[in-house]
Design a protein around this motif. Structure first.
Motif, PDB file in Angstrom:
ATOM      1  N   ASP A   1       1.418  -7.416  -5.251  1.00  0.00           N
ATOM      2  CA  ASP A   1       1.116  -6.681  -4.030  1.00  0.00           C
ATOM      3  C   ASP A   1      -0.234  -5.987  -4.104  1.00  0.00           C
ATOM      4  O   ASP A   1      -1.016  -6.025  -3.158  1.00  0.00           O
ATOM      5  CB  ASP A   1       2.202  -5.645  -3.737  1.00  0.00           C
ATOM      6  CG  ASP A   1       3.524  -6.279  -3.347  1.00  0.00           C
ATOM      7  OD1 ASP A   1       3.528  -7.484  -3.013  1.00  0.00           O
ATOM      8  OD2 ASP A   1       4.539  -5.563  -3.378  1.00  0.00           O
ATOM      9  N   VAL A   2      -0.530  -5.353  -5.233  1.00  0.00           N
ATOM     10  CA  VAL A   2      -1.809  -4.655  -5.409  1.00  0.00           C
ATOM     11  C   VAL A   2      -2.955  -5.653  -5.383  1.00  0.00           C
ATOM     12  O   VAL A   2      -3.986  -5.421  -4.752  1.00  0.00           O
ATOM     13  CB  VAL A   2      -1.819  -3.832  -6.719  1.00  0.00           C
ATOM     14  CG1 VAL A   2      -3.218  -3.326  -7.042  1.00  0.00           C
ATOM     15  CG2 VAL A   2      -0.838  -2.682  -6.626  1.00  0.00           C
TER      16      VAL A   2
ATOM     17  N   PHE B   1       1.161   2.470  -2.696  1.00  0.00           N
ATOM     18  CA  PHE B   1       1.713   2.571  -4.051  1.00  0.00           C
ATOM     19  C   PHE B   1       3.096   3.214  -4.041  1.00  0.00           C
ATOM     20  O   PHE B   1       3.999   2.769  -4.730  1.00  0.00           O
ATOM     21  CB  PHE B   1       0.779   3.362  -4.974  1.00  0.00           C
ATOM     22  CG  PHE B   1      -0.406   2.570  -5.435  1.00  0.00           C
ATOM     23  CD1 PHE B   1      -0.236   1.471  -6.247  1.00  0.00           C
ATOM     24  CD2 PHE B   1      -1.682   2.918  -5.051  1.00  0.00           C
ATOM     25  CE1 PHE B   1      -1.315   0.728  -6.677  1.00  0.00           C
ATOM     26  CE2 PHE B   1      -2.770   2.179  -5.468  1.00  0.00           C
ATOM     27  CZ  PHE B   1      -2.589   1.080  -6.284  1.00  0.00           C
TER      28      PHE B   1
ATOM     29  N   SER C   1       5.550   0.629  -2.702  1.00  0.00           N
ATOM     30  CA  SER C   1       5.706  -0.491  -3.632  1.00  0.00           C
ATOM     31  C   SER C   1       6.502  -0.089  -4.858  1.00  0.00           C
ATOM     32  O   SER C   1       7.398  -0.807  -5.286  1.00  0.00           O
ATOM     33  CB  SER C   1       4.342  -1.021  -4.084  1.00  0.00           C
ATOM     34  OG  SER C   1       3.663  -1.572  -2.998  1.00  0.00           O
TER      35      SER C   1
ATOM     36  N   GLN D   1      -3.682  -6.737  -1.807  1.00  0.00           N
ATOM     37  CA  GLN D   1      -4.384  -5.687  -1.075  1.00  0.00           C
ATOM     38  C   GLN D   1      -5.844  -5.606  -1.499  1.00  0.00           C
ATOM     39  O   GLN D   1      -6.733  -5.476  -0.675  1.00  0.00           O
ATOM     40  CB  GLN D   1      -3.731  -4.330  -1.313  1.00  0.00           C
ATOM     41  CG  GLN D   1      -2.544  -4.031  -0.458  1.00  0.00           C
ATOM     42  CD  GLN D   1      -2.912  -3.862   0.988  1.00  0.00           C
ATOM     43  OE1 GLN D   1      -2.662  -4.754   1.776  1.00  0.00           O
ATOM     44  NE2 GLN D   1      -3.509  -2.763   1.356  1.00  0.00           N
ATOM     45  N   LYS D   2      -6.077  -5.686  -2.815  1.00  0.00           N
ATOM     46  CA  LYS D   2      -7.422  -5.538  -3.363  1.00  0.00           C
ATOM     47  C   LYS D   2      -8.339  -6.696  -2.953  1.00  0.00           C
ATOM     48  O   LYS D   2      -9.515  -6.507  -2.688  1.00  0.00           O
ATOM     49  CB  LYS D   2      -7.345  -5.456  -4.889  1.00  0.00           C
ATOM     50  CG  LYS D   2      -8.664  -5.242  -5.567  1.00  0.00           C
ATOM     51  CD  LYS D   2      -8.489  -5.123  -7.064  1.00  0.00           C
ATOM     52  CE  LYS D   2      -9.805  -4.961  -7.770  1.00  0.00           C
ATOM     53  NZ  LYS D   2      -9.658  -4.937  -9.216  1.00  0.00           N
TER      54      LYS D   2
ATOM     55  N   MET E   1      -3.895   4.282   0.873  1.00  0.00           N
ATOM     56  CA  MET E   1      -3.594   3.552  -0.339  1.00  0.00           C
ATOM     57  C   MET E   1      -2.460   4.230  -1.107  1.00  0.00           C
ATOM     58  O   MET E   1      -1.658   3.563  -1.717  1.00  0.00           O
ATOM     59  CB  MET E   1      -4.860   3.444  -1.188  1.00  0.00           C
ATOM     60  CG  MET E   1      -4.753   2.435  -2.290  1.00  0.00           C
ATOM     61  SD  MET E   1      -4.396   0.786  -1.713  1.00  0.00           S
ATOM     62  CE  MET E   1      -5.681  -0.127  -2.392  1.00  0.00           C
TER      63      MET E   1
END
Length: 66
Positions: free
Chosen positions: A21-22, A5, A8, A25-26, A1
């Motif tokens: 994007d986060v 970050f 990104s 992913q989440k 992870m």
């Protein structure tokens, strides 16, 4: 992870694209209720997140089981 970050934030010029994007992913397996962990959720309005640059509108979700 941590790699996600770093990549990104290093390549993104806008905060909004990083939020997107986060979020992807989440929630890659779908949204779940925070109370009962049901995957049976519906959209329930929107809310605004203020950043240093602008305001981003986000979707709210609600459990259908309630």
């Amino acid at each position: 992870m941590k790699e996600f970050f770093t990549n990104s934030l290093g390549s993104a010029g806008e905060t909004e694209s990083v939020f997107t994007d986060v979020s992807e992913q989440k929630h890659k397996d779908g949204y779940t209720c925070t109370h009962c962990q049901s995957t049976n959720v519906i959209r329930f309005g929107k809310y605004q997140v203020k950043t240093t640059i602008n305001t981003i509108e986000r979707q709210r979700y609600r459990c259908k089981v309630r």
